[in-house]
Design a protein around this motif. Structure first.
Motif, PDB file in Angstrom:
ATOM      1  N   LYS A   1       0.817  -1.414  -0.085  1.00 21.90           N
ATOM      2  CA  LYS A   1      -0.027  -0.122  -0.008  1.00 21.90           C
ATOM      3  C   LYS A   1       0.892   1.438  -0.049  1.00 21.90           C
ATOM      4  O   LYS A   1       0.153   2.223  -0.453  1.00 21.90           O
ATOM      5  CB  LYS A   1      -0.927   0.034   1.256  1.00 21.90           C
ATOM      6  CG  LYS A   1      -1.978  -1.091   1.250  1.00 21.90           C
ATOM      7  CD  LYS A   1      -2.957  -0.885   2.297  1.00 21.90           C
ATOM      8  CE  LYS A   1      -4.011  -2.033   2.288  1.00 21.90           C
ATOM      9  NZ  LYS A   1      -4.839  -1.969   3.512  1.00 21.90           N
ATOM     10  N   ARG A   2       2.078   1.122   0.512  1.00 20.80           N
ATOM     11  CA  ARG A   2       2.799   2.391   0.733  1.00 20.80           C
ATOM     12  C   ARG A   2       4.403   2.036   0.248  1.00 20.80           C
ATOM     13  O   ARG A   2       4.893   0.951   0.035  1.00 20.80           O
ATOM     14  CB  ARG A   2       3.155   2.696   2.167  1.00 20.80           C
ATOM     15  CG  ARG A   2       1.837   3.312   2.977  1.00 20.80           C
ATOM     16  CD  ARG A   2       1.953   3.453   4.376  1.00 20.80           C
ATOM     17  NE  ARG A   2       3.308   4.143   4.595  1.00 20.80           N
ATOM     18  CZ  ARG A   2       3.223   5.124   4.727  1.00 20.80           C
ATOM     19  NH1 ARG A   2       2.012   6.107   4.663  1.00 20.80           N
ATOM     20  NH2 ARG A   2       4.498   6.100   5.472  1.00 20.80           N
ATOM     21  N   CYS A   3       4.743   3.021  -0.430  1.00 16.63           N
ATOM     22  CA  CYS A   3       6.121   2.945  -1.103  1.00 16.63           C
ATOM     23  C   CYS A   3       7.179   2.858   0.191  1.00 16.63           C
ATOM     24  O   CYS A   3       7.052   3.431   0.994  1.00 16.63           O
ATOM     25  CB  CYS A   3       6.382   4.522  -1.703  1.00 16.63           C
ATOM     26  SG  CYS A   3       8.225   4.299  -2.435  1.00 16.63           S
ATOM     27  N   GLN A   4       8.122   1.915  -0.219  1.00 14.47           N
ATOM     28  CA  GLN A   4       9.006   1.504   0.968  1.00 14.47           C
ATOM     29  C   GLN A   4      10.112   2.651   1.175  1.00 14.47           C
ATOM     30  O   GLN A   4      10.701   2.773   2.132  1.00 14.47           O
ATOM     31  CB  GLN A   4       9.782   0.200   0.429  1.00 14.47           C
ATOM     32  CG  GLN A   4      10.560   0.645  -0.794  1.00 14.47           C
ATOM     33  CD  GLN A   4      11.419  -0.531  -1.102  1.00 14.47           C
ATOM     34  OE1 GLN A   4      11.194  -1.935  -1.101  1.00 14.47           O
ATOM     35  NE2 GLN A   4      12.561  -0.488  -1.941  1.00 14.47           N
ATOM     36  N   MET A   5      10.010   3.711   0.346  1.00 16.71           N
ATOM     37  CA  MET A   5      11.053   4.963   0.443  1.00 16.71           C
ATOM     38  C   MET A   5      10.402   6.097   1.366  1.00 16.71           C
ATOM     39  O   MET A   5      11.073   6.863   1.625  1.00 16.71           O
ATOM     40  CB  MET A   5      11.316   5.280  -0.989  1.00 16.71           C
ATOM     41  CG  MET A   5      12.222   4.515  -1.828  1.00 16.71           C
ATOM     42  SD  MET A   5      14.081   4.139  -1.006  1.00 16.71           S
ATOM     43  CE  MET A   5      13.652   2.285  -0.628  1.00 16.71           C
ATOM     44  N   LEU A   6       9.166   5.783   1.802  1.00 13.12           N
ATOM     45  CA  LEU A   6       8.581   6.861   2.730  1.00 13.12           C
ATOM     46  C   LEU A   6       8.967   6.644   4.080  1.00 13.12           C
ATOM     47  O   LEU A   6       9.139   5.378   4.522  1.00 13.12           O
ATOM     48  CB  LEU A   6       7.008   6.607   2.693  1.00 13.12           C
ATOM     49  CG  LEU A   6       6.312   7.330   1.617  1.00 13.12           C
ATOM     50  CD1 LEU A   6       4.620   6.777   1.450  1.00 13.12           C
ATOM     51  CD2 LEU A   6       6.412   8.732   1.238  1.00 13.12           C
ATOM     52  N   LYS A   7       9.683   7.606   4.611  1.00 13.43           N
ATOM     53  CA  LYS A   7       9.926   7.560   6.158  1.00 13.43           C
ATOM     54  C   LYS A   7       9.075   8.726   6.738  1.00 13.43           C
ATOM     55  O   LYS A   7       9.459   9.953   6.411  1.00 13.43           O
ATOM     56  CB  LYS A   7      11.412   7.777   6.242  1.00 13.43           C
ATOM     57  CG  LYS A   7      12.353   6.703   5.361  1.00 13.43           C
ATOM     58  CD  LYS A   7      11.975   5.307   5.794  1.00 13.43           C
ATOM     59  CE  LYS A   7      12.931   4.375   5.022  1.00 13.43           C
ATOM     60  NZ  LYS A   7      12.546   2.903   5.373  1.00 13.43           N
ATOM     61  N   ASN A   8       8.302   8.429   7.659  1.00 18.73           N
ATOM     62  CA  ASN A   8       7.405   9.354   8.456  1.00 18.73           C
ATOM     63  C   ASN A   8       6.837  10.339   7.404  1.00 18.73           C
ATOM     64  O   ASN A   8       6.850  11.688   7.527  1.00 18.73           O
ATOM     65  CB  ASN A   8       8.430  10.356   9.364  1.00 18.73           C
ATOM     66  CG  ASN A   8       9.171   9.348  10.401  1.00 18.73           C
ATOM     67  OD1 ASN A   8       8.646   8.711  10.955  1.00 18.73           O
ATOM     68  ND2 ASN A   8      10.219   9.515  10.720  1.00 18.73           N
ATOM     69  N   PHE A   9       6.323   9.704   6.572  1.00 16.63           N
ATOM     70  CA  PHE A   9       5.614  10.336   5.448  1.00 16.63           C
ATOM     71  C   PHE A   9       6.215  11.005   4.474  1.00 16.63           C
ATOM     72  O   PHE A   9       5.749  11.646   3.420  1.00 16.63           O
ATOM     73  CB  PHE A   9       4.332  11.411   6.010  1.00 16.63           C
ATOM     74  CG  PHE A   9       3.436  10.666   6.886  1.00 16.63           C
ATOM     75  CD1 PHE A   9       2.423  10.010   6.431  1.00 16.63           C
ATOM     76  CD2 PHE A   9       3.316  10.884   8.316  1.00 16.63           C
ATOM     77  CE1 PHE A   9       1.518   9.256   7.159  1.00 16.63           C
ATOM     78  CE2 PHE A   9       2.674  10.000   9.002  1.00 16.63           C
ATOM     79  CZ  PHE A   9       1.476   9.200   8.634  1.00 16.63           C
TER      80      PHE A   9
END
Length: 248
Positions: free
Chosen positions: A80-88
């Motif tokens: 569901k989310r890109c693995q490169m997202l860190k704290n949005f």
């Protein structure tokens, strides 16, 4: 009447557009193949008018009575989310994919038709997007008013033009695939395939990537991303088999 578009990305809703997979171009592979498992996707485009038709003929593959855009798909659609997202926030923001830099706009439509793109997206995928509000930055008024957005838009377009010929060759390798035939019968969708061994040398050559390193890294990423929520990604199994068949 064409309306102005005001948009400013809100970091607390990044999961809306930063899904499990994004789009890369051939020229971006060199710096991004170490972060994402990479496959190839083909999607249908129907020209809205003669201007749109002339615009997409440079970047698209003509097939029957419509056009096909070929992309490098980076990431895993099961997530569901890109693995490169860190704290949005994007953890590779300094060199994130151009596709991510032009959201919510689309390079498959000319600059002057982006209001139609946004109108359609706001009825569907971007219906809940918080970035569209009266106090947001003016980014489009018949043309892009944001300089960086405009530069990224046309850079992405040039990248599509650059890779068009190799995408066309790959596409016609799958011309008789039953899943492609299913896409041809539908209004829209995505036909996703692995990078088959026939094109590894050419892709690595154009992208200035060491083939041995590319195969090693991609194998590792496909194995790591193979199972999500107990479900195995059959496309990734095919991708692993394709990489295994490449002679080094």
């Amino acid at each position: 009447m064409r309306k102005q578009i005001k948009f400013q990305c809100m970091i607390d809703c990044s999961s809306l557009c930063c899904g499990g997979a994004t789009i890369l171009t051939l020229k971006e592979l060199n710096r991004l193949y170490r972060f994402f498992p990479v496959t190839i996707g083909f999607r249908k485009i129907f020209p809205l008018n003669s201007d749109h038709k002339a615009y997409i003929e440079e970047i698209a593959i003509k097939f029957r009575n419509f056009y096909i855009i070929g992309d490098f798909v980076a990431g895993n659609r099961l997530k569901k989310r890109c693995q490169m997202l860190k704290n949005f926030l994007c953890s590779i923001n300094s060199f994130k994919p151009l596709q991510c830099s032009v959201i919510p706009f689309s390079v498959t439509f000319p600059e002057e038709l982006q209001n139609l793109v946004i109108a359609k997206k706001r009825q569907g995928a971007f219906k809940s997007c918080k970035g569209f509000h009266d106090d947001a930055k003016l980014v489009w008024d018949v043309e892009f008013t944001d300089k960086e957005l405009r530069e990224n838009f046309y850079k992405l377009r040039q990248n599509f033009i650059f890779q068009r010929s190799i995408m066309e060759k790959i596409f016609f390798k799958f011309e008789n695939n039953p899943f492609l035939k299913k896409l041809m019968q539908s209004e829209e969708g995505l036909f996703e395939v692995p990078i088959i061994s026939d094109f590894i040398d050419e892709i690595c050559g154009f992208a200035s990537i060491d083939k041995k390193e590319f195969i090693k890294v991609q194998k590792s990423l496909f194995i790591r991303e193979l199972t999500v929520g107990g479900v195995k990604n059959s496309l990734f199994i095919d991708a692993l088999n394709a990489l295994e068949s490449v002679k080094i």
